[in-house]
Design an enzyme around this catalytic site. Structure first.
Site, PDB file in Angstrom:
ATOM      1  N   SER A 114      39.651  87.599  38.879  1.00  0.00           N
ATOM      2  CA  SER A 114      40.205  86.439  37.870  1.00  0.00           C
ATOM      3  C   SER A 114      39.245  85.992  37.028  1.00  0.00           C
ATOM      4  CB  SER A 114      40.557  85.263  39.056  1.00  0.00           C
ATOM      5  OG  SER A 114      40.549  84.096  38.491  1.00  0.00           O
ATOM      6  N   TYR A 138      37.497  79.619  45.275  1.00  0.00           N
ATOM      7  CA  TYR A 138      38.388  80.611  44.817  1.00  0.00           C
ATOM      8  C   TYR A 138      37.709  81.505  43.985  1.00  0.00           C
ATOM      9  CZ  TYR A 138      42.048  82.779  42.157  1.00  0.00           C
ATOM     10  OH  TYR A 138      42.659  83.864  41.333  1.00  0.00           O
ATOM     11  N   LYS A 142      36.615  85.508  44.618  1.00  0.00           N
ATOM     12  CA  LYS A 142      36.815  86.636  43.795  1.00  0.00           C
ATOM     13  C   LYS A 142      35.837  87.496  43.569  1.00  0.00           C
ATOM     14  CE  LYS A 142      41.491  86.641  43.900  1.00  0.00           C
ATOM     15  NZ  LYS A 142      42.510  87.749  44.275  1.00  0.00           N
TER      16      LYS A 142
END
Ligand code: UFG
Length: 321
Positions: A114, A138, A142
């Site tokens: 991402s 988050y 990643k």
């Protein structure tokens, strides 16, 4: 023709990539625990295994040629309030998957990374050599997986690609966004056009951008999917390829809302709201690496086209209940 395991193939991007793999003549098994994905989203023709990525050792055998790994939690806001959930699922799940791939002798991996790995950009467009300073668990999860994969390539000769998505949007036939709750701009604005939501809240209009609202790089989910198939072909043992996926041009929240009005022909009332925590003003990708290394050439960069495909999907879903 190859045989692939797609983790998270009942989700938005995973289902569109599964459809593309099947169309290209490959055999696909989808592994999904249906915690956020839906069974109906899995394209016809794929085998379906309901299960967690943590248990992938049970489902992986030497007959697989590679894995495409999408299974992850993906809500930035939730990751701030429940970080443990993100470490456990996104990082712990991938550790188990890599171990299972190693034991089964599967040496090819394409991972759904991402733009959130970069955090607040130092300059735009963002290249893969930009500093990585994620602003949410988050994004950090990643990035941790990207590092784990690099280690696996160096130590054990895995061939891998991490594809860093910018703002994925649009739909591909029956495959589109079905997040619950929905938090992404385009599907939310379409709900307003459909009449199932009263107005769109514009999160902040005092950013240092031409119209004061945040600018993002929207990429059609089908263009994104094509990059995964190219990446699977481009990777080589011991190398970890990292590529951004975006169109390289930005649209503001106001421009998105205006495009939805034009495409749908519906008025879309908007209300001014406070800035959303953690939103950078501008996120635009440099996708030179994907063009050079993968030979990728997105063919659907037009925002109105992206919105039109998402609109067709949203209307069909509403009509079908
Ligand atoms: N926005 C609104 N109103 C809304 C929803 C969104 O104004 O009701 C704005 C946001 O503030 C942002 C823009 O619309 O400026 C786009 O927001 P999205 O939530 O659609 O997407 P993000 O840019 O926040 O997030 C995307 C991906 C994430 C990824 C992130 C970082 O969805 O998974 O990019 O690259 F982590």
């Amino acid at each position: 023709m190859s045989k692939y395991l797609v983790t998270g193939g009942a989700g938005y991007v995973g289902s569109v990539v599964t459809a593309h793999l099947l169309e290209a003549g490959h055999e696909v098994a989808v592994l999904d625990d249906l915690s956020t994905g839906v069974r109906e989203a899995v394209p016809e023709g794929a085998d379906f295994i309901e299960g967690r990525v943590q248990d992938s050792a049970r489902h992986l055998g030497p007959s697989f040629d590679g894995v495409l790994h999408f299974a992850a939690f993906s809500q930035v806001g939730e990751s701030v309030t429940h970080p443990g959930k993100y470490w456990e699922n996104n990082v712990g799940g991938t550790m188990a998957l890599l171990a299972a791939m190693r034991s089964a002798g599967i040496r090819k991996l394409v991972f759904s990374s991402s733009a959130a790995t970069y955090g607040e950009p130092v300059s735009v467009p963002i290249t893969e050599s930009a500093p990585t300073a994620p602003t949410s668990p988050y994004g950090a999860s990643k990035l941790a997986v990207d590092h784990m994969i690099s280690g696996e390539c160096t130590a054990h000769g895995l061939a891998a690609a991490s594809l860093r998505y910018f703002n994925v949007a649009g739909a591909y036939g029956d495959c589109g966004e079905r997040h619950d709750p929905e938090s992404h701009l385009i599907p939310l604005v379409l709900q307003v056009a459909l009449g199932t939501r009263e107005a769109i809240s514009v999160f902040g209009d005092d950013y240092p951008t031409p119209d004061g609202t945040c600018v993002r790089d929207y990429i059609h989910v089908a263009d994104l999917a094509e990059a995964h198939l190219l990446a699977m072909e481009a990777i080589s043992p011991g190398e970890h390829l990292i590529c951004n996926l975006g169109n390289g041009s930005g649209f503001s929240v106001r421009e998105v809302v205006e495009t939805v009005r034009k495409v749908t022909g519906h008025p879309v009332p908007e209300t001014a709201a406070a800035r959303r925590a953690g939103d950078p003003a501008v996120l635009v990708a440099s996708s030179e690496a994907a063009r050079e290394r993968l030979g990728w050439n997105p063919s659907r960069p037009d925002l109105a086209g992206i919105v039109a495909d998402a609109w067709d999907f949203a209307r069909a879903r509403t009509a079908g209940g």
